[in-house]
Design an enzyme around this catalytic site. Sequence first.
Site, PDB file in Angstrom:
ATOM      1  N   ARG A  50       0.838  -1.195   0.000  1.00 10.48           N
ATOM      2  CA  ARG A  50       0.000   0.000   0.000  1.00 10.48           C
ATOM      3  C   ARG A  50       0.876   1.249   0.000  1.00 10.48           C
ATOM      4  O   ARG A  50       1.789   1.372   0.820  1.00 10.48           O
ATOM      5  CB  ARG A  50      -0.923  -0.005   1.221  1.00 10.48           C
ATOM      6  N   ASP A  52       1.267   5.552   0.128  1.00  6.12           N
ATOM      7  CA  ASP A  52       0.640   6.702   0.776  1.00  6.12           C
ATOM      8  C   ASP A  52       0.196   7.751  -0.236  1.00  6.12           C
ATOM      9  O   ASP A  52       0.537   7.683  -1.425  1.00  6.12           O
ATOM     10  CB  ASP A  52       1.622   7.345   1.762  1.00  6.12           C
ATOM     11  N   ARG A 197      11.048   6.916   3.064  1.00  2.09           N
ATOM     12  CA  ARG A 197      11.017   8.374   3.219  1.00  2.09           C
ATOM     13  C   ARG A 197      11.820   8.832   4.434  1.00  2.09           C
ATOM     14  O   ARG A 197      12.443   9.906   4.413  1.00  2.09           O
ATOM     15  CB  ARG A 197       9.568   8.853   3.323  1.00  2.09           C
TER      16      ARG A 197
END
Length: 260
Positions: A50, A52, A197
């Site tokens: 999944r 973001d 990230r």
Amino acid sequence: MRIALGVEYDGSRFHGWQMQQPGVRTVQAELEKALSIVADSPIRVQCAGRTDTGVHAVGQVVHFDTDAQRPDRAWILGGNVNLPFDVNISWAHPMPDDFSARFSATGREYRYIISNRFTRSALMNRRAVWVHQPLDAERMHQAAQQLVGVHDFSSYRALGCQAKSPVRELRNISVTRKGELLIIDVAANAFLHHMVRNIAGVLIAIGKGERPTDWTREILDYKDRTLGGVTAPPQGLYLTRVIYPDSYSVPEPAPLSLFA
């Protein structure tokens, strides 16, 4: 029948992958709507990873079960006709019942792209993260190598990450410069929420000269996200590949040619 699809998308105008409440635009919702039209019955998909809000993919893999008998070409072309232009099905392939887009995967690869120039880019503003200060790619690459291996990545995951274990095997990471672009490529058996990230945020600080190259290892050893660096913005992140055992014959994704 179980079908696997290769999916690519520009995440700029999506609230991430996962289905949410009505009226919230997500990749999953658009894909399921399009495939349900092709199947003439409801379709529910499961994905390899999944993503973001704002995160892109060229190598996302999904699977779904259906009683509808359609050739691969119909799933691809029929699906794409009913999809918006920022989502595309690149391949379709029948799979054995034991295949899972998520649980059969043995590895995943991401790319993080930084536009490193004095002024912002009008064309890249949703496809790369702008850093105007000069970045030292060699210094960032050196710092990144301390993360390779099997580690507890608690310091590099989101505080709200729901993974049962913070241990991951980071198999490879590189930082290279291509003109005004800095490209971080990272491969692991699996990733934690915000892991790439957070790594990118730490490497950017090191590339600016704000932190020493051993800061990556120092943060790793803390095993505490509150002592980690800043989470880099989402628009530079791309899911580029999901790896499966050869027995499933999953097609390779198209290269990210715009940033090759």
